[in-house]
Write a protein that holds these residues in place. Structure first.
Motif, PDB file in Angstrom:
ATOM      1  N   ILE A 163       0.875  -1.221   0.123  1.00  0.00           N
ATOM      2  CA  ILE A 163       0.025  -0.256   0.014  1.00  0.00           C
ATOM      3  C   ILE A 163       0.991   1.240   0.065  1.00  0.00           C
ATOM      4  O   ILE A 163       0.374   2.280  -0.573  1.00  0.00           O
ATOM      5  CB  ILE A 163      -1.017   0.100   1.248  1.00  0.00           C
ATOM      6  N   LEU A 164       2.091   1.239   0.731  1.00  0.00           N
ATOM      7  CA  LEU A 164       3.022   2.422   0.768  1.00  0.00           C
ATOM      8  C   LEU A 164       3.582   2.675  -0.713  1.00  0.00           C
ATOM      9  O   LEU A 164       3.690   3.800  -1.096  1.00  0.00           O
ATOM     10  CB  LEU A 164       3.977   2.054   1.658  1.00  0.00           C
ATOM     11  N   PHE A 165       3.696   1.462  -1.337  1.00  0.00           N
ATOM     12  CA  PHE A 165       4.583   1.776  -2.498  1.00  0.00           C
ATOM     13  C   PHE A 165       3.455   2.261  -3.606  1.00  0.00           C
ATOM     14  O   PHE A 165       3.407   3.130  -4.384  1.00  0.00           O
ATOM     15  CB  PHE A 165       4.936   0.484  -3.378  1.00  0.00           C
ATOM     16  N   ILE A 166       1.757   1.753  -3.548  1.00  0.00           N
ATOM     17  CA  ILE A 166       0.915   2.318  -4.355  1.00  0.00           C
ATOM     18  C   ILE A 166       0.388   3.705  -4.046  1.00  0.00           C
ATOM     19  O   ILE A 166       0.233   4.407  -5.049  1.00  0.00           O
ATOM     20  CB  ILE A 166      -0.338   1.446  -4.144  1.00  0.00           C
ATOM     21  N   ARG A 167       0.577   4.096  -2.658  1.00  0.00           N
ATOM     22  CA  ARG A 167       0.593   5.399  -2.401  1.00  0.00           C
ATOM     23  C   ARG A 167       1.435   6.583  -3.212  1.00  0.00           C
ATOM     24  O   ARG A 167       1.280   7.677  -3.464  1.00  0.00           O
ATOM     25  CB  ARG A 167       0.561   5.721  -0.833  1.00  0.00           C
ATOM     26  N   GLY A 168       2.862   5.747  -3.206  1.00  0.00           N
ATOM     27  CA  GLY A 168       3.876   6.623  -3.735  1.00  0.00           C
ATOM     28  C   GLY A 168       3.258   6.548  -5.281  1.00  0.00           C
ATOM     29  O   GLY A 168       3.601   7.799  -6.001  1.00  0.00           O
ATOM     30  N   LEU A 169       2.965   5.497  -5.878  1.00  0.00           N
ATOM     31  CA  LEU A 169       2.761   5.650  -7.363  1.00  0.00           C
ATOM     32  C   LEU A 169       1.484   6.333  -7.674  1.00  0.00           C
ATOM     33  O   LEU A 169       1.393   7.117  -8.787  1.00  0.00           O
ATOM     34  CB  LEU A 169       2.408   4.130  -7.847  1.00  0.00           C
ATOM     35  N   SER A 170       0.599   6.582  -6.864  1.00  0.00           N
ATOM     36  CA  SER A 170      -0.749   7.163  -7.122  1.00  0.00           C
ATOM     37  C   SER A 170      -0.468   8.761  -7.306  1.00  0.00           C
ATOM     38  O   SER A 170      -1.679   9.494  -7.990  1.00  0.00           O
ATOM     39  CB  SER A 170      -1.760   7.103  -5.788  1.00  0.00           C
ATOM     40  N   LYS A 171       0.556   9.262  -7.125  1.00  0.00           N
ATOM     41  CA  LYS A 171       0.861  10.496  -7.334  1.00  0.00           C
ATOM     42  C   LYS A 171       1.039  11.020  -8.890  1.00  0.00           C
ATOM     43  O   LYS A 171       0.787  12.098  -9.248  1.00  0.00           O
ATOM     44  CB  LYS A 171       2.051  11.044  -6.601  1.00  0.00           C
ATOM     45  N   THR A 172       1.359   9.944  -9.485  1.00  0.00           N
ATOM     46  CA  THR A 172       1.471  10.000 -10.852  1.00  0.00           C
ATOM     47  C   THR A 172       0.646   9.203 -11.841  1.00  0.00           C
ATOM     48  O   THR A 172       0.798   9.170 -13.039  1.00  0.00           O
ATOM     49  CB  THR A 172       3.283   9.879 -11.309  1.00  0.00           C
ATOM     50  N   MET A 173       0.381   7.998 -11.261  1.00  0.00           N
ATOM     51  CA  MET A 173      -0.486   7.087 -12.134  1.00  0.00           C
ATOM     52  C   MET A 173      -1.788   6.847 -11.391  1.00  0.00           C
ATOM     53  O   MET A 173      -1.842   6.921 -10.127  1.00  0.00           O
ATOM     54  CB  MET A 173       0.194   5.791 -12.046  1.00  0.00           C
ATOM     55  N   ASN A 174      -2.905   6.407 -12.263  1.00  0.00           N
ATOM     56  CA  ASN A 174      -4.209   6.438 -11.630  1.00  0.00           C
ATOM     57  C   ASN A 174      -4.266   4.723 -11.313  1.00  0.00           C
ATOM     58  O   ASN A 174      -3.365   3.828 -11.687  1.00  0.00           O
ATOM     59  CB  ASN A 174      -5.378   6.666 -12.293  1.00  0.00           C
ATOM     60  N   THR A 175      -5.246   4.238 -10.569  1.00  0.00           N
ATOM     61  CA  THR A 175      -5.234   2.964  -9.578  1.00  0.00           C
ATOM     62  C   THR A 175      -5.429   1.972 -10.964  1.00  0.00           C
ATOM     63  O   THR A 175      -5.175   0.725 -10.866  1.00  0.00           O
ATOM     64  CB  THR A 175      -6.468   2.941  -8.676  1.00  0.00           C
ATOM     65  N   PHE A 176      -6.258   2.185 -12.168  1.00  0.00           N
ATOM     66  CA  PHE A 176      -6.603   1.693 -13.087  1.00  0.00           C
ATOM     67  C   PHE A 176      -5.334   0.974 -13.629  1.00  0.00           C
ATOM     68  O   PHE A 176      -5.102  -0.234 -13.953  1.00  0.00           O
ATOM     69  CB  PHE A 176      -7.263   2.053 -14.088  1.00  0.00           C
ATOM     70  N   ILE A 177      -4.324   1.805 -14.081  1.00  0.00           N
ATOM     71  CA  ILE A 177      -3.062   1.338 -14.617  1.00  0.00           C
ATOM     72  C   ILE A 177      -2.076   0.717 -13.567  1.00  0.00           C
ATOM     73  O   ILE A 177      -1.570  -0.304 -13.927  1.00  0.00           O
ATOM     74  CB  ILE A 177      -2.386   2.698 -15.083  1.00  0.00           C
ATOM     75  N   ILE A 178      -2.404   1.262 -12.337  1.00  0.00           N
ATOM     76  CA  ILE A 178      -1.255   0.659 -11.182  1.00  0.00           C
ATOM     77  C   ILE A 178      -1.936  -0.909 -11.239  1.00  0.00           C
ATOM     78  O   ILE A 178      -0.697  -1.844 -10.999  1.00  0.00           O
ATOM     79  CB  ILE A 178      -1.501   1.327  -9.989  1.00  0.00           C
ATOM     80  N   THR A 179      -3.053  -1.023 -11.158  1.00  0.00           N
ATOM     81  CA  THR A 179      -3.825  -2.580 -11.046  1.00  0.00           C
ATOM     82  C   THR A 179      -3.434  -3.473 -12.023  1.00  0.00           C
ATOM     83  O   THR A 179      -2.934  -4.485 -11.895  1.00  0.00           O
ATOM     84  CB  THR A 179      -5.259  -2.524 -10.908  1.00  0.00           C
ATOM     85  N   ILE A 180      -3.255  -2.724 -13.440  1.00  0.00           N
ATOM     86  CA  ILE A 180      -2.780  -3.779 -14.407  1.00  0.00           C
ATOM     87  C   ILE A 180      -1.387  -4.091 -14.448  1.00  0.00           C
ATOM     88  O   ILE A 180      -1.176  -5.261 -14.497  1.00  0.00           O
ATOM     89  CB  ILE A 180      -3.323  -2.913 -15.738  1.00  0.00           C
ATOM     90  N   TYR A 181      -0.560  -3.017 -14.349  1.00  0.00           N
ATOM     91  CA  TYR A 181       0.783  -3.411 -14.331  1.00  0.00           C
ATOM     92  C   TYR A 181       1.175  -3.986 -13.291  1.00  0.00           C
ATOM     93  O   TYR A 181       2.099  -5.109 -13.243  1.00  0.00           O
ATOM     94  CB  TYR A 181       1.551  -1.967 -14.511  1.00  0.00           C
ATOM     95  N   SER A 182       0.749  -3.809 -12.026  1.00  0.00           N
ATOM     96  CA  SER A 182       1.357  -4.666 -10.724  1.00  0.00           C
ATOM     97  C   SER A 182       0.937  -5.915 -10.676  1.00  0.00           C
ATOM     98  O   SER A 182       1.781  -6.925 -10.409  1.00  0.00           O
ATOM     99  CB  SER A 182       1.024  -3.765  -9.469  1.00  0.00           C
ATOM    100  N   THR A 183      -0.288  -6.026 -11.386  1.00  0.00           N
ATOM    101  CA  THR A 183      -0.850  -7.554 -11.324  1.00  0.00           C
ATOM    102  C   THR A 183      -0.091  -8.464 -12.399  1.00  0.00           C
ATOM    103  O   THR A 183       0.335  -9.641 -11.991  1.00  0.00           O
ATOM    104  CB  THR A 183      -2.405  -7.610 -11.811  1.00  0.00           C
ATOM    105  N   VAL A 184       0.047  -7.946 -13.429  1.00  0.00           N
ATOM    106  CA  VAL A 184       0.749  -8.754 -14.495  1.00  0.00           C
ATOM    107  C   VAL A 184       2.371  -8.938 -14.027  1.00  0.00           C
ATOM    108  O   VAL A 184       2.864  -9.998 -14.083  1.00  0.00           O
ATOM    109  CB  VAL A 184       0.844  -8.114 -15.862  1.00  0.00           C
ATOM    110  N   LEU A 185       2.798  -7.807 -13.402  1.00  0.00           N
ATOM    111  CA  LEU A 185       4.300  -8.033 -13.072  1.00  0.00           C
ATOM    112  C   LEU A 185       4.148  -9.165 -11.785  1.00  0.00           C
ATOM    113  O   LEU A 185       5.000 -10.074 -11.936  1.00  0.00           O
ATOM    114  CB  LEU A 185       4.766  -6.718 -12.750  1.00  0.00           C
TER     115      LEU A 185
END
Length: 301
Positions: A163-185
């Motif tokens: 969640i801490l990493f996601i909060r850092g990402l959320s400053k520049t990426m939306n949750t839709f893109i975060i979900t796709i990239y992080s799940t596939v990775l």
């Protein structure tokens, strides 16, 4: 708004039922193999969505570092410890312990980033911790934690770190893109883990068509489609209001476990669950300042 509330409620019920369904699937599959195949089907679904949804942002080098963190902690470690723990504990205990993740995130923010504790966060954390002790039990003057509960605790901590990493990402990426990239990775990282399990202890693979259909359905519906429904609901009603629906999941898990698996409902689970959720509610009470969406991490579970 009514449609959004109904959507959030149905997603919370679906995620609550996901605990006993996962426990049922563990009767036919070994933990790491199950989590790997399931997350791979989720990834295939998300890749199709990404292909339909044109204009996917390409992550920067800095964003890839965060995404790798989410993939390692939010998928590889979280899923491995979660399914291993669920194999040795009840879905009710697992759901209640996982519910502690928001409070654990607050504690980690304090330790890692030196974020100041408020009175509400302190009181909420203490109440939730008392709730967890009530759930896992105290025996013979010591902590009577089972191997399964211990693994679920580790899974919860890994989720909190992600969640801490996601909060850092959320400053520049939306949750839709975060979900796709992080799940596939994360699914890519899970494949070697499944290989290690097969080499060390051997993988258990069910030959039942029903079990495979249920596995695929759970991967696509509970981890894929439901995640998007959740994020859409959060965007409509706000993260603070949406987070209240998360409190439904543990009690749905308790009831669903009773009817699906025949598990008994114990008083310490009810009391502990109420304390955990009360603590989470107090610690995350809105203070009029910015509230960060938790949709991305829930979608990953």
């Amino acid at each position: 708004m009514i449609k959004a509330f109904i959507s959030l409620f149905l997603v919370s019920v679906l995620w609550g039922c996901n605990y006993p369904v996962s426990a049922y699937l563990l009767q036919g599959f070994s933990p790491v193999f199950l989590s790997t195949v399931r997350i791979c089907f989720t990834s295939l679904f998300l890749i199709i969505v990404a292909m339909i949804h044109k204009g996917m942002k390409r992550p920067t080098l800095s964003e890839w570092k965060y995404l790798i963190g989410v993939g390692i902690f939010g998928t590889l470690l979280n899923q491995t410890f979660y399914f291993t723990g669920l194999h040795h504990t009840t879905p009710a205990n697992a759901s209640l312990i996982i519910s502690l993740a928001p409070v654990a995130t607050i504690l980690l923010e304090r330790i890692i980033f030196k974020v100041k504790f408020t009175i509400k966060k302190s009181v909420g954390a203490i109440i939730s911790l008392i709730g967890v002790f009530s759930i896992i039990g105290v025996a013979n003057g010591g902590l009577g934690i089972s191997w399964g509960d211990f693994n679920i605790l580790i899974a919860m901590l890994c989720l909190s770190i992600s969640i801490l990493f996601i909060r850092g990402l959320s400053k520049t990426m939306n949750t839709f893109i975060i979900t796709i990239y992080s799940t596939v990775l994360g699914s890519v990282l899970m494949i070697p883990a499944a290989g290690v399990e097969s080499f060390v202890s051997g993988s258990v693979i069910s030959h039942s068509l029903f079990m495979w259909i249920l596995l695929i359905f759970a991967g696509i519906m509970a981890q894929g489609i439901a995640g998007f429904w959740w994020n859409k609901g959060v965007a409509k009603v706000g993260a603070g209001t949406a987070s209240m629906f998360m409190n439904i999941q543990p009690f749905v898990a308790i009831l669903a476990s009773h009817f699906i698996l025949g598990n008994h409902i114990f008083l310490n689970q009810i009391i502990g669950g109420i304390l955990v959720l009360l603590g989470v509610f107090i610690a995350n009470m809105p203070s009029g300042k910015r509230v960060v969406s938790t949709g991305a991490n829930k979608a990953a579970m």
